[in-house]
Write a protein that holds these residues in place. Structure first.
Motif, PDB file in Angstrom:
ATOM      1  N   ASP A   8      -6.734 -10.263 -19.026  1.00 29.45           N
ATOM      2  CA  ASP A   8      -5.535 -10.893 -18.082  1.00 29.45           C
ATOM      3  C   ASP A   8      -5.646 -11.846 -17.708  1.00 29.45           C
ATOM      4  N   LEU A   9      -7.173 -13.286 -17.838  1.00 25.33           N
ATOM      5  CA  LEU A   9      -6.453 -13.850 -17.238  1.00 25.33           C
ATOM      6  C   LEU A   9      -6.770 -14.939 -18.012  1.00 25.33           C
ATOM      7  N   TYR A  17     -10.494 -20.160 -13.993  1.00 24.62           N
ATOM      8  CA  TYR A  17      -9.327 -18.981 -14.403  1.00 24.62           C
ATOM      9  C   TYR A  17      -8.085 -18.952 -13.567  1.00 24.62           C
ATOM     10  N   ARG A  19      -5.516 -15.929 -12.824  1.00 19.46           N
ATOM     11  CA  ARG A  19      -4.456 -14.344 -13.043  1.00 19.46           C
ATOM     12  C   ARG A  19      -2.848 -14.633 -12.797  1.00 19.46           C
ATOM     13  N   GLU A  21       0.829 -13.142 -11.726  1.00 18.56           N
ATOM     14  CA  GLU A  21       2.173 -12.153 -11.593  1.00 18.56           C
ATOM     15  C   GLU A  21       2.837 -12.384 -10.997  1.00 18.56           C
ATOM     16  N   TYR A  97     -14.385 -11.871 -11.166  1.00 16.38           N
ATOM     17  CA  TYR A  97     -12.903 -11.566 -11.228  1.00 16.38           C
ATOM     18  C   TYR A  97     -11.677 -10.572 -10.010  1.00 16.38           C
TER      19      TYR A  97
END
Length: 129
Positions: A8-9, A17, A19, A21, A97
């Motif tokens: 999901d990264l 990285y 993420r 949302e 993470y």
């Protein structure tokens, strides 16, 4: 050594990285980068409310081996920083993470991460598989 690369990264070739949302991006650095750096001794991050720009430096991470710039995968405004990591940067390696995130940013354009690497692309780049 085997590393996880959550799917999901989105990853930069400089090992940061994101993420995403909605309009919030959580930014950190990969387990591979942390392993390459060695023991992390210092972390410099922007302040809440600061603007950061995709592709530009937003801070530094210092280890016993090197000092590396941290580059932003997105453009936006810092809405949260992981303050406990500034006091104890060595904890970054414990859960890069999850609890080891660096910043949360309200992004100007969620499409900023479209050209970043997928987990598989990043794994191929760093592990040469």
């Amino acid at each position: 050594m085997t590393f996880d690369y959550p799917g999901d990264l989105k990853y930069l070739d400089s090992h940061e990285y994101a993420r995403l949302e909605g309009e919030i991006a959580t930014i950190g650095i990969s387990a591979f980068a942390i392993d390459q750096l060695g023991d992390i001794v210092f972390l410099e991050l922007p302040e809440m409310g600061d603007a950061i720009t995709k592709g530009e430096k937003f801070g530094t991470v210092e280890s016993v081996k090197a000092v590396e710039d941290l580059n932003s995968p997105v453009t936006g405004t810092v809405i949260d920083i992981n303050a406990p990591l500034i006091e104890a940067p060595e904890q970054l390696a414990d859960d890069p993470y999850g609890e080891g995130w660096l910043l949360k940013v309200r992004v100007n354009d969620p499409g900023d991460v479209d050209d970043a690497l997928s987990a598989d692309e990043y794994r191929q780049q760093v592990e040469g598989v």
